[in-house]
Design an enzyme around this catalytic site. Structure first.
Site, PDB file in Angstrom:
ATOM      1  N   VAL A  30      -6.233   0.302   4.547  1.00 51.71           N
ATOM      2  CA  VAL A  30      -5.089   0.699   5.352  1.00 51.71           C
ATOM      3  C   VAL A  30      -4.493   1.961   4.731  1.00 51.71           C
ATOM      4  O   VAL A  30      -4.727   2.247   3.563  1.00 51.71           O
ATOM      5  CB  VAL A  30      -4.035  -0.441   5.403  1.00 51.71           C
ATOM      6  CG1 VAL A  30      -4.553  -1.617   6.189  1.00 51.71           C
ATOM      7  CG2 VAL A  30      -3.596  -0.863   4.007  1.00 51.71           C
ATOM      8  N   CYS A  81       0.810  -1.213   0.000  1.00 50.10           N
ATOM      9  CA  CYS A  81       0.000   0.000   0.000  1.00 50.10           C
ATOM     10  C   CYS A  81       0.847   1.268   0.000  1.00 50.10           C
ATOM     11  O   CYS A  81       1.625   1.488   0.932  1.00 50.10           O
ATOM     12  CB  CYS A  81      -0.938   0.007   1.206  1.00 50.10           C
ATOM     13  SG  CYS A  81      -1.944   1.502   1.313  1.00 50.10           S
ATOM     14  N   SER A  97      -4.558   8.017   5.328  1.00 47.68           N
ATOM     15  CA  SER A  97      -3.161   8.422   5.520  1.00 47.68           C
ATOM     16  C   SER A  97      -3.010   9.918   5.781  1.00 47.68           C
ATOM     17  O   SER A  97      -2.179  10.323   6.599  1.00 47.68           O
ATOM     18  CB  SER A  97      -2.330   8.027   4.303  1.00 47.68           C
ATOM     19  OG  SER A  97      -2.774   8.686   3.132  1.00 47.68           O
TER      20      SER A  97
END
Length: 224
Positions: free
Chosen positions: A54, A14, A67
């Protein structure tokens, strides 16, 4: 530095996880990192992440996702400023972080292109986004000169893809973009960028690409 225990939940490929990892490393923030398989998400992760993506950062009992939110939280709560102090400059950096996200989306479009025509169109889109960056950059080595910022943590994962793309035979996307080429090189040399992915990342990315039914996937299979 926050008193709560930090746990970063990650996936080995990722690019958004890489942003968080780079920021944690640059700030010297201790944390635990747990990798999961997004194709077989554990129940405990499904219970944590409303988006099922994620990175997720657990801060004590609190759960942070996305993020940009994670990096902004770290910026606000830990020593070592990674945003400019001046408000307009800070806003400009945030805008270019969004442009980095759009560029990652364009990269996903490229490796997922179903045929040669779509592949060519998506290469042109990606090239246009990179040309915008080339016009924005100064003399470097980083986005805004000598100092490494959060915006640099956002762009570093973009260029990591190109290492593998070029290795399997995808024509270079940065020809003629001299500032972006230098920026890519400077970011790749940064210790926090080098250590933001687990061991074996290039091979795992090649395997991921080879599973795509796309021109880039065909290149990856042929290069295996």
């Amino acid at each position: 530095m926050p008193e709560q225990r930090l746990q970063l939940i990650s996936h080995d490929l990722c690019p958004y996880v890489q942003r968080a990892m780079i920021t944690l490393t640059e700030k010297g923030v201790g944390h635990e990192c747990i990798y999961i398989d997004l194709a077989n998400k554990p129940d405990w992760f499904r219970a944590l992440s409303p988006l099922g993506r994620v990175p997720v950062l657990r801060v004590g009992d609190a759960v942070l996702f996305e993020s940009a939110v994670i990096c902004e939280y770290l910026e606000e709560t830990t020593p070592g400023r990674m945003h400019p102090e001046e408000p307009v400059a800070r806003a400009v950096h945030r805008a270019w972080i969004e442009h980095a996200s759009a560029t990652l989306a364009a990269i996903a479009g490229l490796y997922g292109a179903p045929d040669a025509e779509a592949h060519g169109a998506r290469r042109r889109t990606l090239r246009e986004r990179l040309a915008w960056l080339d016009r924005q950059l100064g003399n470097g080595p980083y986005f805004a000169g000598e100092r490494f910022h959060l915006v640099d943590a956002a762009w570093a994962p973009v260029f990591r893809y190109f290492d593998t793309f070029e290795a399997v035979g995808e024509p270079a996307l940065l020809d003629g973009l001299e500032r972006v080429t230098a920026y890519r090189k400077a970011l790749a040399a940064r210790p926090s960028v080098r250590t933001a992915v687990p061991e074996g990342y290039p091979e795992r990315l090649r395997t991921f690409l080879a599973r795509r039914e796309s021109p880039l996937g065909a290149l990856a299979r042929a290069a295996a």
